[in-house]
Motif scaffolding. Structure first.
Motif, PDB file in Angstrom:
ATOM      1  N   THR A 354       7.250 -19.526   3.937  1.00  0.00           N
ATOM      2  CA  THR A 354       7.098 -19.616   5.388  1.00  0.00           C
ATOM      3  C   THR A 354       7.599 -18.339   6.066  1.00  0.00           C
ATOM      4  N   LYS A 355       8.676 -17.804   5.532  1.00  0.00           N
ATOM      5  CA  LYS A 355       9.215 -16.553   6.076  1.00  0.00           C
ATOM      6  C   LYS A 355       8.219 -15.416   5.890  1.00  0.00           C
ATOM      7  N   VAL A 356       7.590 -15.353   4.704  1.00  0.00           N
ATOM      8  CA  VAL A 356       6.580 -14.324   4.461  1.00  0.00           C
ATOM      9  C   VAL A 356       5.388 -14.517   5.392  1.00  0.00           C
ATOM     10  N   GLU A 361       2.069 -12.848  10.208  1.00  0.00           N
ATOM     11  CA  GLU A 361       1.528 -13.172  11.536  1.00  0.00           C
ATOM     12  C   GLU A 361       2.027 -12.210  12.610  1.00  0.00           C
ATOM     13  N   ARG A 362       3.275 -11.745  12.460  1.00  0.00           N
ATOM     14  CA  ARG A 362       3.840 -10.864  13.486  1.00  0.00           C
ATOM     15  C   ARG A 362       3.220  -9.469  13.468  1.00  0.00           C
ATOM     16  N   ARG A 363       2.677  -9.060  12.325  1.00  0.00           N
ATOM     17  CA  ARG A 363       2.131  -7.701  12.206  1.00  0.00           C
ATOM     18  C   ARG A 363       0.685  -7.691  12.734  1.00  0.00           C
ATOM     19  N   LYS A 364       0.532  -7.593  14.073  1.00  0.00           N
ATOM     20  CA  LYS A 364      -0.800  -7.592  14.694  1.00  0.00           C
ATOM     21  C   LYS A 364      -1.393  -6.177  14.781  1.00  0.00           C
ATOM     22  N   LYS A 365      -0.579  -5.225  15.250  1.00  0.00           N
ATOM     23  CA  LYS A 365      -1.092  -3.877  15.430  1.00  0.00           C
ATOM     24  C   LYS A 365      -1.335  -3.181  14.088  1.00  0.00           C
ATOM     25  N   LYS A 366      -0.416  -3.356  13.173  1.00  0.00           N
ATOM     26  CA  LYS A 366      -0.542  -2.742  11.856  1.00  0.00           C
ATOM     27  C   LYS A 366      -0.368  -3.828  10.796  1.00  0.00           C
ATOM     28  N   PRO A 367      -1.439  -4.562  10.500  1.00  0.00           N
ATOM     29  CA  PRO A 367      -1.344  -5.687   9.565  1.00  0.00           C
ATOM     30  C   PRO A 367      -0.865  -5.234   8.187  1.00  0.00           C
ATOM     31  N   LEU A 368      -0.171  -6.154   7.542  1.00  0.00           N
ATOM     32  CA  LEU A 368       0.287  -5.898   6.174  1.00  0.00           C
ATOM     33  C   LEU A 368      -0.900  -5.826   5.230  1.00  0.00           C
ATOM     34  N   LYS A 369      -0.848  -4.904   4.292  1.00  0.00           N
ATOM     35  CA  LYS A 369      -1.916  -4.788   3.312  1.00  0.00           C
ATOM     36  C   LYS A 369      -1.805  -5.913   2.280  1.00  0.00           C
ATOM     37  N   GLU A 370      -2.911  -6.159   1.615  1.00  0.00           N
ATOM     38  CA  GLU A 370      -2.959  -7.234   0.624  1.00  0.00           C
ATOM     39  C   GLU A 370      -1.932  -7.019  -0.491  1.00  0.00           C
ATOM     40  N   ALA A 371      -1.787  -5.777  -0.926  1.00  0.00           N
ATOM     41  CA  ALA A 371      -0.838  -5.495  -2.009  1.00  0.00           C
ATOM     42  C   ALA A 371       0.601  -5.737  -1.567  1.00  0.00           C
ATOM     43  N   GLU A 372       0.909  -5.407  -0.304  1.00  0.00           N
ATOM     44  CA  GLU A 372       2.258  -5.629   0.207  1.00  0.00           C
ATOM     45  C   GLU A 372       2.585  -7.114   0.276  1.00  0.00           C
ATOM     46  N   ILE A 373       1.613  -7.892   0.732  1.00  0.00           N
ATOM     47  CA  ILE A 373       1.826  -9.340   0.813  1.00  0.00           C
ATOM     48  C   ILE A 373       1.980  -9.926  -0.586  1.00  0.00           C
ATOM     49  N   ALA A 374       1.125  -9.479  -1.507  1.00  0.00           N
ATOM     50  CA  ALA A 374       1.180  -9.997  -2.876  1.00  0.00           C
ATOM     51  C   ALA A 374       2.533  -9.696  -3.522  1.00  0.00           C
ATOM     52  N   VAL A 377       5.075 -12.175  -2.057  1.00  0.00           N
ATOM     53  CA  VAL A 377       4.853 -13.531  -2.588  1.00  0.00           C
ATOM     54  C   VAL A 377       5.266 -13.598  -4.055  1.00  0.00           C
ATOM     55  N   GLY A 378       4.945 -12.545  -4.789  1.00  0.00           N
ATOM     56  CA  GLY A 378       5.321 -12.528  -6.207  1.00  0.00           C
ATOM     57  C   GLY A 378       6.824 -12.617  -6.413  1.00  0.00           C
ATOM     58  N   LYS A 379       7.590 -11.951  -5.559  1.00  0.00           N
ATOM     59  CA  LYS A 379       9.042 -12.024  -5.667  1.00  0.00           C
ATOM     60  C   LYS A 379       9.541 -13.434  -5.419  1.00  0.00           C
ATOM     61  N   VAL A 380       8.951 -14.111  -4.455  1.00  0.00           N
ATOM     62  CA  VAL A 380       9.374 -15.487  -4.156  1.00  0.00           C
ATOM     63  C   VAL A 380       9.065 -16.409  -5.328  1.00  0.00           C
ATOM     64  N   LEU A 381       7.829 -16.349  -5.811  1.00  0.00           N
ATOM     65  CA  LEU A 381       7.431 -17.242  -6.903  1.00  0.00           C
ATOM     66  C   LEU A 381       8.169 -16.916  -8.197  1.00  0.00           C
ATOM     67  N   GLY A 382       8.454 -15.635  -8.411  1.00  0.00           N
ATOM     68  CA  GLY A 382       9.203 -15.265  -9.608  1.00  0.00           C
ATOM     69  C   GLY A 382      10.653 -15.706  -9.544  1.00  0.00           C
ATOM     70  N   ARG A 383      11.187 -15.767  -8.348  1.00  0.00           N
ATOM     71  CA  ARG A 383      12.587 -16.157  -8.192  1.00  0.00           C
ATOM     72  C   ARG A 383      12.791 -17.644  -8.459  1.00  0.00           C
ATOM     73  N   TYR A 384      11.899 -18.476  -7.933  1.00  0.00           N
ATOM     74  CA  TYR A 384      12.090 -19.932  -8.047  1.00  0.00           C
ATOM     75  C   TYR A 384      11.239 -20.582  -9.140  1.00  0.00           C
ATOM     76  N   LYS A 385      10.360 -19.814  -9.782  1.00  0.00           N
ATOM     77  CA  LYS A 385       9.544 -20.314 -10.901  1.00  0.00           C
ATOM     78  C   LYS A 385       8.700 -21.533 -10.509  1.00  0.00           C
ATOM     79  N   MET A 386       8.183 -21.526  -9.290  1.00  0.00           N
ATOM     80  CA  MET A 386       7.402 -22.664  -8.813  1.00  0.00           C
ATOM     81  C   MET A 386       5.952 -22.288  -8.516  1.00  0.00           C
ATOM     82  N   GLY A 387       5.471 -21.173  -9.045  1.00  0.00           N
ATOM     83  CA  GLY A 387       4.122 -20.722  -8.739  1.00  0.00           C
ATOM     84  C   GLY A 387       3.046 -21.706  -9.149  1.00  0.00           C
ATOM     85  N   LYS A 388       3.264 -22.481 -10.224  1.00  0.00           N
ATOM     86  CA  LYS A 388       2.249 -23.428 -10.691  1.00  0.00           C
ATOM     87  C   LYS A 388       2.046 -24.584  -9.718  1.00  0.00           C
TER      88      LYS A 388
END
Length: 588
Positions: A354-356, A361-374, A377-388
């Motif tokens: 939700t934080k990500v 959503e806040r980055r309207k003028k300069k949206p985050l790139k797909e790689a930056e978002i990925a 997200v990868g750090k979150v899923l890797g930390r809690y091991k809940m990606g599945k």
């Protein structure tokens, strides 16, 4: 009367003496008498009966009457040295009972004495080899083993000698504690290494949780009770399962055992390793299935969850595991714990996602790139091991996610369920005993805890060469061998369950273990059945250490022979020594 007689003696120099008078059927009478002469006649009279006095007091009084000078010990003697001794005596007593000296070498030599001293030093105060040569002078250890003049280089040479003899020592231990058709426990751990000179130190899966440092891997083999038998050291990048082949070779070739049952966890005895073990008909195994394999049994119908409605243990077979028995176990407490932990991880993952999402959503003028978002997200899923358990979509300035309720429900069905697999027939090993045997791996885990963090401190590993590191780890294993037996012998005095070995064989193999009534009583009252305070291993060693050996010398002379004195043990110390005298040793 005695005081008056002595005053009379002092005032008039009346000749008094002590006389022993035989008494036909009774102890002799000890009499204080006065004697004098009248002409040619000798007279005497009794002044007091000293028969009830202790011998030491009578002898002192006799010397006083003979005008011998008397000096108190405080005025005559001075204390040269006081060293803690009781804990050293206990350890050396245990090593003699265990026959550890003969395990190292049949004949006495300098290297054997140094190795014995290093083993004892690991139990007394684990430290570097240089510190050990100084530390053991603060106890009687150096004097007892005649190693007071040892240097750090002497210890290194003794370690080289020990490493050369390791195969023979392990073979002797195996002959003492292993036999045909026995149970062998095996597990692998690792310790971090601070330095870069040892070739064994490599980056791998660190089980210490110390990030950024290379590790050294070592596998410990024990008997069915957790008594250490052998250890093997590997580079840090060695996989756990790849070490199994060495253990099979050691059991069959070096220990000459054709029929044993090897117990290892699911990460150790993988399918490729089991396939190799099947090439040796006399070699059996006990391990567990992975969660993926258990789901496979559920999907194929080999595992019916209804089997566990009325019992917590059911035996099944599957064509995927030909010639094997599968024991399905259900632990309700483990089910509750896994469900609770999953919900906590899911909630933590949702909060982070939700934080990500809000950042995107806040980055309207300069949206985050797909790689930056990925990356986020990868750090979150890797930390809690809940990606599945999550579905997500990532794009330029776009991120959406949702739970995968179906996978969560499927995983929840297997909460509290685990499956033990074995090659052993029901005639050799019942289903309950198979589960108990697998749970015996906790004994090896206790060995790792003791080696790494409780008493022996295998880490930090201070050695720098490829030979000294294995020698250091083997030295720690021998020290744990002594401690294992000390804990067994002192169980009545420690926070240990004295009935644990018997309880393991008869209690429910699935439900969590509970203490015996005697152990619960000790924990509640903090007292043993004999009324002694209950101790930990460390505090009992400290209690024994308070029994010191004192060296005395004469005050009047600069250079004089000295003598040593050790006080009688306290009731608690005497009890500890008595328990060591009863120490049972298999095959000794």
């Amino acid at each position: 009367m005695l005081v008056l007689a002595y005053n009379y003696y002092v005032a008039y120099n009346a000749p008094m003496y002590i006389e022993t008078v035989p008494n036909r059927n009774s102890p002799p009478a000890i009499l204080l008498r006065e004697g004098w002469r009248e002409g040619s006649m000798t007279h005497k009279r009794t002044l007091a009966n000293l028969s009830h006095w202790p011998k030491q007091k009578i002898e002192t009084f006799r010397r006083l009457l003979q005008d011998e000078p008397l000096v108190s010990p405080q005025d005559l003697f001075c204390t040269h040295k006081t060293l803690p001794h009781g804990h050293v005596e206990a350890i050396l007593m245990a090593t003699r009972k265990l026959g550890l000296v003969s395990l190292l070498a049949a004949k006495r030599c300098r290297e054997r004495d140094l190795v014995m001293a290093m083993i004892a030093a690991r139990l007394l105060h684990p430290c570097s080899k240089l510190a050990a040569t100084r530390e053991w002078h603060t106890t009687t250890l150096a004097e007892e083993l005649s190693v007071a003049d040892a240097t750090e280089d002497d210890l290194y040479q003794a370690m080289d000698w020990l490493l050369e003899r390791q195969p023979r020592i392990e073979k002797k231990l195996a002959a003492r504690h292993l036999g045909e058709d026995c149970l062998v426990l095996y597990d692998v751990s690792s310790s971090y290494y601070e330095g870069h000179t040892c070739p064994l130190a490599q980056y791998g899966h660190d089980k210490d949780g110390k990030k950024g440092l290379p590790i050294i891997v070592y596998g410990v083999m024990t008997d069915g009770e957790g008594r250490p038998i052998a250890v093997e050291v590997y580079p840090g990048n060695t996989g756990d399962s790849t070490t199994v082949a060495d253990q099979v070779e050691k059991l069959r070739d070096r220990f000459q055992l054709s029929r044993v049952v090897l117990v290892g966890d699911r990460g150790m005895l993988t399918q490729p390793q089991i396939d190799k073990m099947k090439m040796h008909p006399g070699l059996g195994w006990i391990t567990a299935l992975t969660s993926v394999a258990i789901r496979g049994l559920l999907e194929t119908g080999a595992l019916q969850l209804s089997l566990l409605d009325e019992t917590n243990l059911a035996e099944i077979t599957s064509p995927d595991y030909p010639g094997e028995r599968l024991m399905v176990c259900h632990n309700p407490l483990l089910e509750e714990e896994r469900g609770r932990k999953r919900q906590e991880l899911l909630q933590a993952t949702e909060k982070a996602l939700t934080k990500v999402s809000k950042q995107v959503e806040r980055r309207k003028k300069k949206p985050l790139k797909e790689a930056e978002i990925a990356l986020k997200v990868g750090k979150v899923l890797g930390r809690y091991k809940m990606g599945k358990h999550f579905l997500y979509t990532i794009g330029e300035g776009k991120f959406q996610w949702s739970r995968r309720e179906q996978t969560i429900e499927q995983e929840a069905k297997l909460d509290g369920i685990y499956v033990i697999r074995t090659s052993e027939s029901v005639e050799r090993l019942s289903a309950a005993d198979t589960v108990r045997s697998y749970k015996s791996l906790a004994q090896v885990e206790r060995a790792f805890r003791t080696l790494k963090g409780i008493d022996l401190l295998i880490r930090p590993i201070r050695h720098r060469t490829e030979d000294r590191v294995p020698a250091h780890i083997f030295l720690c294993l021998l020290a744990y061998y002594v401690e294992w037996h000390l804990r067994r012998a002192w169980a009545p005095l420690l926070f240990e369950d004295e009935q644990l070995a018997q309880e393991r064989r008869r209690r429910d193999p699935i439900l969590p273990a509970t203490c015996s009534p005697s152990a619960q009583e000790k924990k509640l009252t903090r007292q043993t059945a004999d009324g002694f305070p209950v101790h930990s291993f460390a505090t009992l060693m400290a209690e024994l250490a308070s029994r010191a050996r004192v060296t005395y010398g004469l005050k009047s002379e600069e250079s004089t022979p000295s003598f040593q004195q050790v006080p009688e043990p306290t009731p608690l110390q005497a009890k500890a020594y008595a328990l060591l005298a009863l120490l049972p040793v298999v095959g000794s």
